[in-house]
Design an enzyme around this catalytic site. Structure first.
Site, short mmCIF file in Angstrom:
data_model
loop_
_atom_site.label_atom_id
_atom_site.label_comp_id
_atom_site.label_asym_id
_atom_site.label_seq_id
_atom_site.Cartn_x
_atom_site.Cartn_y
_atom_site.Cartn_z
N ASP A 20 -6.33 -20.61 -5.76
CA ASP A 20 -5.49 -21.04 -6.88
C ASP A 20 -6.31 -21.73 -7.97
O ASP A 20 -7.35 -22.32 -7.69
CB ASP A 20 -4.40 -22.00 -6.34
CG ASP A 20 -3.24 -22.14 -7.30
OD1 ASP A 20 -3.13 -21.33 -8.24
OD2 ASP A 20 -2.43 -23.07 -7.09
N ASN A 22 -7.08 -20.20 -11.17
CA ASN A 22 -7.79 -19.30 -12.11
C ASN A 22 -7.35 -19.53 -13.55
O ASN A 22 -8.18 -19.60 -14.47
CB ASN A 22 -7.50 -17.83 -11.77
CG ASN A 22 -8.06 -17.41 -10.44
OD1 ASN A 22 -8.80 -18.17 -9.81
ND2 ASN A 22 -7.73 -16.21 -10.00
N ARG A 33 -6.06 -16.31 -19.47
CA ARG A 33 -5.94 -16.48 -18.02
C ARG A 33 -6.70 -15.41 -17.24
O ARG A 33 -7.29 -15.67 -16.20
CB ARG A 33 -4.45 -16.44 -17.61
CG ARG A 33 -3.63 -17.61 -18.12
CD ARG A 33 -2.17 -17.43 -17.72
NE ARG A 33 -2.03 -17.27 -16.27
CZ ARG A 33 -1.97 -18.30 -15.43
NH1 ARG A 33 -1.99 -19.54 -15.86
NH2 ARG A 33 -1.85 -18.08 -14.14
N GLU A 67 6.09 -13.59 -5.21
CA GLU A 67 6.70 -14.28 -6.37
C GLU A 67 5.90 -14.04 -7.66
O GLU A 67 6.41 -14.26 -8.76
CB GLU A 67 6.78 -15.79 -6.12
CG GLU A 67 7.82 -16.20 -5.08
CD GLU A 67 7.41 -15.89 -3.65
OE1 GLU A 67 6.19 -15.87 -3.37
OE2 GLU A 67 8.30 -15.64 -2.81
N ASN A 68 4.65 -13.61 -7.53
CA ASN A 68 3.81 -13.46 -8.73
C ASN A 68 4.25 -12.34 -9.67
O ASN A 68 3.81 -12.27 -10.82
CB ASN A 68 2.32 -13.28 -8.36
CG ASN A 68 1.66 -14.54 -7.84
OD1 ASN A 68 0.79 -14.50 -6.98
ND2 ASN A 68 2.06 -15.69 -8.37
N ARG A 194 0.65 -27.24 -1.51
CA ARG A 194 1.84 -26.53 -1.01
C ARG A 194 1.42 -25.18 -0.45
O ARG A 194 0.31 -24.70 -0.68
CB ARG A 194 2.88 -26.37 -2.11
CG ARG A 194 2.38 -25.74 -3.40
CD ARG A 194 3.49 -25.61 -4.46
NE ARG A 194 2.97 -25.09 -5.70
CZ ARG A 194 2.71 -25.83 -6.78
NH1 ARG A 194 2.92 -27.13 -6.76
NH2 ARG A 194 2.23 -25.28 -7.88
C1 IPE Z 1 -0.09 -18.81 -4.82
O1 IPE Z 1 -0.46 -19.34 -6.06
C2 IPE Z 1 -0.40 -17.36 -4.76
C3 IPE Z 1 -1.81 -16.97 -4.87
C4 IPE Z 1 -2.83 -17.77 -4.88
C5 IPE Z 1 -2.03 -15.57 -4.93
P1 IPE Z 1 0.60 -19.59 -7.23
O2 IPE Z 1 -0.16 -20.18 -8.33
O3 IPE Z 1 1.37 -18.37 -7.48
O4 IPE Z 1 1.55 -20.68 -6.55
P2 IPE Z 1 2.63 -21.64 -7.21
O5 IPE Z 1 3.59 -20.78 -7.95
O6 IPE Z 1 1.90 -22.58 -8.12
O7 IPE Z 1 3.24 -22.37 -6.06
C1 IPE Z 2 -4.40 -17.92 -8.66
O1 IPE Z 2 -4.61 -18.59 -9.86
C2 IPE Z 2 -4.38 -16.42 -8.81
C3 IPE Z 2 -3.06 -15.80 -8.66
C4 IPE Z 2 -1.96 -16.39 -8.31
C5 IPE Z 2 -2.99 -14.37 -8.91
P1 IPE Z 2 -3.42 -18.85 -10.87
O2 IPE Z 2 -3.28 -17.67 -11.76
O3 IPE Z 2 -2.20 -19.25 -10.14
O4 IPE Z 2 -3.98 -20.08 -11.70
P2 IPE Z 2 -3.17 -21.35 -12.18
O5 IPE Z 2 -2.52 -21.95 -10.97
O6 IPE Z 2 -2.17 -20.89 -13.18
O7 IPE Z 2 -4.21 -22.26 -12.76
MG MG Z 3 -1.48 -21.04 -9.50
#
Ligand code: IPE
Ligand code: IPE
Ligand code: MG
Length: 251
Positions: A20, A22, A33, A67-68, A194
Site C-alpha cells: 500500500d 503507491n 498515481r 474493492e479496487n 487494517r
Molecule cells: C488494499 O489497499 C489493496 C491492495 C494493496 C491491493 P487499498 O489502498 O485498496 O486499501 P484501503 O481502501 O485503503 O483500505
Molecule cells: C496500493 O497503493 C496499490 C493498489 C491498491 C493497487 P494505493 O494505490 O492504494 O496507494 P495509496 O493508498 O492511495 O497511497
Molecule cells: Mg491504498
C-alpha cells in the site's frame, strides 16, 4: 499445541504483503498515481529476491482488491495494462529461477487477454519447486470464504457429504491456496493498520507488521527488518507463555 506451531525462533514459511501507499508516494513527488504503481513493481522484484535469499516458502502479494474496481476507470485500466506488461516481462525470469507463480482471486472479471497471460504464466511455472509467489488480484477475503462455502454447499446438496461433516480442515481445503501453510507474517506498508478484506481465514494467527514506508520504497532491508521483528515474537496459539517455553526447551 504441536511443536510445529512454534516458530518464534524460526523464519516465517508464508509471508503475505498488503502493498500500500503507491498513490501517496507519487503524489508527494507531484507525479500521477500510476507513477507510484510503476515504481511498485521494482519493490516487488526486490522483495521476491530477498524472500528467496531468506528461504521463504511462499509469498502472497495483494495487488488488486475486489474493492479496487471502484477507483477511477483510468487508474483501473492502467493497473490492468501494468499487470499484463509485468507478466510479459517477468515470468520468464521467475521460471528460470525455479519460482512458481499463481494468481489468486476471481479471474473471470479480467479481459480475456489478461486471463490468457495469467494462464500461460501459471502453466509455465507450475512444476517449479522453489518459492511460490501468489499474486492476489481481484481478490477479497470474503469472496474466498464465500466460494469455499458454495463448493461445500453444492457437495452437501449432491449428497457427497453431510452438514455435520463440514470441518475447519474441509473449509481450508476449499479456499484458494489450500496447499500452502497459513500466513505466518502479514506486512502492510504505508502506515495503514487494517486488513482491507485481504485473506481473512488464513490470517487467523498471523503476526501483523505495519510499517510507515510507502510500497515503492520497500526493499530488501525492509523485508529483513520485518522478518527480524517476526523472529522475536512469541507465538502462543492460545497457550500460556510458560507452556510455549516448556515446549521449546523440550525440542
Ligand atoms: C488494499 O489497499 C489493496 C491492495 C494493496 C491491493 P487499498 O489502498 O485498496 O486499501 P484501503 O481502501 O485503503 O483500505
Ligand atoms: C496500493 O497503493 C496499490 C493498489 C491498491 C493497487 P494505493 O494505490 O492504494 O496507494 P495509496 O493508498 O492511495 O497511497
Ligand atoms: Mg491504498
Amino acid at each position: 499445541m504441536q511443536n510445529s506451531q512454534i516458530s518464534s525462533d524460526s523464519l516465517p514459511q508464508h509471508i503475505a504483503i498488503i502493498m500500500d501507499g503507491n498513490g501517496r508516494w507519487a503524489k508527494e513527488q507531484g507525479k500521477p498515481r500510476v507513477f507510484g504503481h510503476k515504481n511498485g513493481v521494482t519493490a516487488v522484484r526486490k522483495t521476491i529476491n530477498a524472500a528467496v535469499r531468506l528461504n521463504i516458502k511462499a509469498v502472497t502479494l495483494f495487488a488488486f482488491s475486489s474493492e479496487n474496481w471502484q477507483r477511477p476507470e483510468e487508474e483501473v485500466g492502467l493497473l490492468m495494462e501494468l499487470f499484463i506488461s509485468v507478466l510479459s516481462t517477468e515470468v520468464k525470469k521467475l521460471h528460470k529461477n525455479n519460482l512458481r507463480l499463481r494468481v489468486i482471486g476471481d479471474k473471470t472479471r479480467f479481459s480475456s487477454r489478461l486471463q490468457k497471460k495469467i494462464q500461460d504464466a501459471e502453466q509455465l511455472t507450475a512444476n517449479n519447486t522453489g518459492m511460490v509467489i501468489n499474486i492476489a488480484a481481484n481478490y477479497g477475503g470474503k469472496w474466498d470464504i464465500l466460494q469455499a462455502t458454495k463448493q461445500l454447499a453444492q457437495k452437501a446438496v449432491d449428497g457427497e457429504l453431510t452438514v455435520d461433516e463440514i470441518s475447519e480442515e474441509m473449509m481450508t481445503q476449499h479456499l484458494t491456496m489450500s496447499d500452502i501453510p497459513e500466513v505466518d507474517l502479514l506486512i502492510r506498508t504505508s502506515g495503514e493498520c487494517r486488513i482491507s478484506n485481504f485473506m481473512l481465514w488464513q490470517l487467523a494467527y498471523a503476526e501483523m507488521y505495519f510499517t510507515p514506508i510507502y510500497w515503492p520504497e520497500f526493499n530488501e532491508d525492509s523485508l529483513a527488518d520485518a522478518v527480524s521483528w517476526f523472529v522475536n515474537r512469541e507465538r502462543r496459539f492460545g497457550c500460556t507463555g510458560e507452556q510455549v517455553k516448556a515446549l521449546m526447551n523440550n525440542q
